[in-house]
Design an enzyme around this catalytic site. Structure first.
Site, PDB file in Angstrom:
ATOM      1  N   ASN A  84     -44.868  25.855 -58.775  1.00 50.57           N
ATOM      2  CA  ASN A  84     -44.195  26.299 -57.574  1.00 50.57           C
ATOM      3  C   ASN A  84     -43.628  25.093 -56.830  1.00 50.57           C
ATOM      4  OD1 ASN A  84     -43.413  27.969 -55.341  1.00 50.57           O
ATOM      5  ND2 ASN A  84     -45.104  29.350 -55.835  1.00 50.57           N
ATOM      6  N   HIS A 114     -57.617   3.417 -58.335  1.00 50.92           N
ATOM      7  CA  HIS A 114     -57.566   1.998 -57.973  1.00 50.92           C
ATOM      8  C   HIS A 114     -58.976   1.430 -57.887  1.00 50.92           C
ATOM      9  CE1 HIS A 114     -53.316   2.498 -56.984  1.00 50.92           C
ATOM     10  NE2 HIS A 114     -53.686   3.655 -56.459  1.00 50.92           N
ATOM     11  N   GLY A 140     -52.254  26.895 -53.833  1.00 52.28           N
ATOM     12  CA  GLY A 140     -51.411  25.977 -53.080  1.00 52.28           C
ATOM     13  C   GLY A 140     -52.174  24.860 -52.392  1.00 52.28           C
ATOM     14  N   THR A 163     -62.936  17.250 -57.587  1.00 55.07           N
ATOM     15  CA  THR A 163     -63.385  15.902 -57.925  1.00 55.07           C
ATOM     16  C   THR A 163     -64.224  15.856 -59.190  1.00 55.07           C
ATOM     17  OG1 THR A 163     -65.357  16.127 -56.542  1.00 55.07           O
ATOM     18  CG2 THR A 163     -63.379  15.200 -55.492  1.00 55.07           C
ATOM     19  N   LYS A 164     -64.673  17.027 -59.663  1.00 56.26           N
ATOM     20  CA  LYS A 164     -65.530  17.104 -60.854  1.00 56.26           C
ATOM     21  C   LYS A 164     -65.023  18.196 -61.767  1.00 56.26           C
ATOM     22  CE  LYS A 164     -69.463  15.309 -58.528  1.00 56.26           C
ATOM     23  NZ  LYS A 164     -70.751  15.252 -58.111  1.00 56.26           N
ATOM     24  N   ARG A 178     -66.352  23.468 -55.144  1.00 48.90           N
ATOM     25  CA  ARG A 178     -67.601  23.871 -55.799  1.00 48.90           C
ATOM     26  C   ARG A 178     -67.436  25.317 -56.256  1.00 48.90           C
ATOM     27  NH1 ARG A 178     -70.203  27.172 -52.451  1.00 48.90           N
ATOM     28  NH2 ARG A 178     -69.782  27.037 -50.240  1.00 48.90           N
TER      29      ARG A 178
END
Length: 184
Positions: A84, A114, A140, A163-164, A178
């Site tokens: 989208n 980084h 979104g 993040t996982k 989660r």
């Protein structure tokens, strides 16, 4: 000795200011600009630009402008992928997207990262690949972080920061995302 591009694709520390990498980013930006400024009526031109931009999948992907990426050639798309409006992919490492994946507006997918050490961060960066399975829906403004794998049939809630790794067949939401339920 590895080139900076080889280091980048391997997930090693590399110099993003390497002339070869700079040139490849310029090419991707030119292709994105041409796509983003083309008329929706120029379907053949748009399809050609997407085929040139992506490593594979440009023949069946549907992308709403504006779309931005670092290199494009590190993005591997399955069949019938939809992006989208206003999506960004930082593809310093491979991004592999399965079939029938729906990506909501403003979604960002990052492979770039980084070093934590400040002086090293001045000249070096690295990446981790991202894999998104078949039949995934990413809501979104979600963010997929470096190194994440999203399992098939899963749903990423709008605004989530993933993040996982996400197992197959679950809904995840939140920051950090989660699991909130399984999909039957």
């Amino acid at each position: 000795m590895k080139s900076e591009k080889e280091k980048m694709l391997a997930g090693d520390l590399y110099d993003a200011n390497d002339p070869e990498l700079v040139e490849l980013r310029v090419l991707a930006r030119e292709r994105c600009h041409a796509f983003n400024t083309s008329s929706p009526r120029e379907t053949e031109l748009r399809r050609s630009l997407l085929q040139d931009l992506f490593a594979c999948g440009g023949d069946s992907v549907w992308v709403e402008p504006s779309f931005r990426c670092d290199y494009g050639k590190n993005i591997y798309l399955g069949e019938n992928v939809y992006f989208n409006f206003d999506c960004v992919i930082l593809d310093v490492c491979e991004v592999r997207v399965g079939d029938f994946v729906f990506v909501g507006p403003g979604v960002h997918i990052y492979t770039a990262s980084h070093p934590l050490e400040a002086t090293l961060r001045r000249t070096q960066e690295f990446g981790k690949p991202v894999v998104i399975g078949n039949d995934v829906w990413i809501g979104g403004k979600a963010i997929i972080c470096p190194g994440v794998t999203v399992g098939a049939r899963s749903v990423i809630g709008a605004g989530s920061v993933v993040t996982k790794d996400v197992p197959s067949g679950v809904v995840v939401a939140g920051n950090p995302a989660r699991a909130i339920r399984e999909i039957e």
